[in-house]
Design a protein around this motif. Sequence first.
Motif, PDB file in Angstrom:
ATOM      1  N   SER A   7       0.830  -1.204   0.000  1.00 36.72           N
ATOM      2  CA  SER A   7       0.000   0.000   0.000  1.00 36.72           C
ATOM      3  C   SER A   7       0.869   1.259   0.000  1.00 36.72           C
TER       4      SER A   7
ATOM      5  N   ASN B 162       1.787   6.482  -7.043  1.00 38.42           N
ATOM      6  CA  ASN B 162       0.663   7.217  -7.633  1.00 38.42           C
ATOM      7  C   ASN B 162       0.776   8.719  -7.398  1.00 38.42           C
ATOM      8  N   LYS B 163       1.394   9.120  -6.308  1.00 34.63           N
ATOM      9  CA  LYS B 163       1.558  10.542  -5.996  1.00 34.63           C
ATOM     10  C   LYS B 163       2.424  11.251  -7.047  1.00 34.63           C
TER      11      LYS B 163
ATOM     12  N   GLU C 214       0.804   4.004  -3.033  1.00 28.39           N
ATOM     13  CA  GLU C 214       0.424   5.384  -2.744  1.00 28.39           C
ATOM     14  C   GLU C 214       1.530   6.348  -3.153  1.00 28.39           C
ATOM     15  N   THR C 215       2.767   6.022  -2.836  1.00 26.18           N
ATOM     16  CA  THR C 215       3.884   6.893  -3.191  1.00 26.18           C
ATOM     17  C   THR C 215       4.058   6.980  -4.701  1.00 26.18           C
TER      18      THR C 215
END
Length: 81
Positions: A71, A78-79, A75-76
């Motif tokens: 996760s 996609n940022k 998340e990183t």
Amino acid sequence: MRVLAELPHPDCKITIFGMNQKFIIKFEQGSLEQSYKLAEADVVGGVNGIFELLDEDFMKKVLDLFAQMRSAIIETYNKYQ
């Protein structure tokens, strides 16, 4: 570093290594890895003692940590897309 054992598990690859009077327990799931180092002197029963440590409760924690790791990297990633 030498491979002492490989343990079958449906959710990850488990390899136990020996190096410099330490056991290294490596868990792999896809591109993620976790490793734990234990002094040989701290493990009663050698490699068999390691097998006993890898009980259902500990394995659940390892698998939960893989989910957290996955996760975090998603998340990183996609940022910055």
